[in-house]
Motif scaffolding. Structure first.
Motif, short mmCIF file in Angstrom:
data_model
loop_
_atom_site.label_atom_id
_atom_site.label_comp_id
_atom_site.label_asym_id
_atom_site.label_seq_id
_atom_site.Cartn_x
_atom_site.Cartn_y
_atom_site.Cartn_z
N GLY A 1 44.50 66.01 -23.02
CA GLY A 1 44.45 67.10 -23.98
C GLY A 1 45.72 67.23 -24.81
O GLY A 1 46.08 68.33 -25.22
N ILE A 2 46.41 66.13 -25.03
CA ILE A 2 47.69 66.15 -25.76
C ILE A 2 47.51 65.45 -27.10
O ILE A 2 47.00 64.33 -27.16
N HIS A 3 47.94 66.11 -28.18
CA HIS A 3 47.90 65.53 -29.51
C HIS A 3 49.04 64.54 -29.66
O HIS A 3 50.11 64.71 -29.08
N ARG A 4 48.84 63.49 -30.45
CA ARG A 4 49.85 62.43 -30.56
C ARG A 4 51.17 62.90 -31.15
O ARG A 4 52.18 62.23 -31.00
N GLN B 1 45.77 53.01 -28.26
CA GLN B 1 45.28 53.26 -26.90
C GLN B 1 45.96 54.48 -26.29
O GLN B 1 45.34 55.28 -25.60
N LEU B 2 47.26 54.61 -26.55
CA LEU B 2 48.01 55.77 -26.05
C LEU B 2 47.47 57.05 -26.65
O LEU B 2 47.26 58.04 -25.94
N CYS B 3 47.24 57.07 -27.96
CA CYS B 3 46.71 58.28 -28.61
C CYS B 3 45.38 58.68 -28.01
O CYS B 3 45.14 59.86 -27.76
N ARG B 4 44.52 57.69 -27.76
CA ARG B 4 43.22 57.98 -27.15
C ARG B 4 43.40 58.54 -25.74
O ARG B 4 42.76 59.53 -25.36
#
Length: 87
Positions: free
Chosen positions: A40-43, A30-33
């Motif tokens: 606009g931040i990559h994991r 959920q955080l990655c999504r």
């Protein structure tokens, strides 16, 4: 902090055995999504610091201040290889 995300692991998901690990897996997905779709931040972005707490966690009132201090005062190499854990 840019934001705080609260997640609730839905019951009966295929492939998710109830427990702490599946809850943390769900929260991370959920955080990655959230990071990607809304910020606009990559994991793997090095600006992301993740804290996982349960509903019965009791953090010191200055936990996040201490985390920030120790994170920024460590070397750039070691701060990303360290697991930060409250006492």
């Amino acid at each position: 902090f840019r934001f705080v995300l609260l997640t609730f692991h839905p019951p009966n998901l295929p492939g998710h055995v109830p427990g702490k690990s599946s809850n943390e897996c769900w929260a991370f997905m959920q955080l990655c999504r959230e990071l990607h779709e809304n910020h606009g931040i990559h994991r793997h972005d090095p600006r992301v610091v993740l804290t996982v707490i349960d509903d019965d966690s009791e953090l010191h009132e200055k936990y996040f201040e201490a985390l920030t201090y120790y994170f920024v005062t460590n070397s750039a190499r070691s701060r990303y290889l360290t697991t930060w854990q409250p006492p």
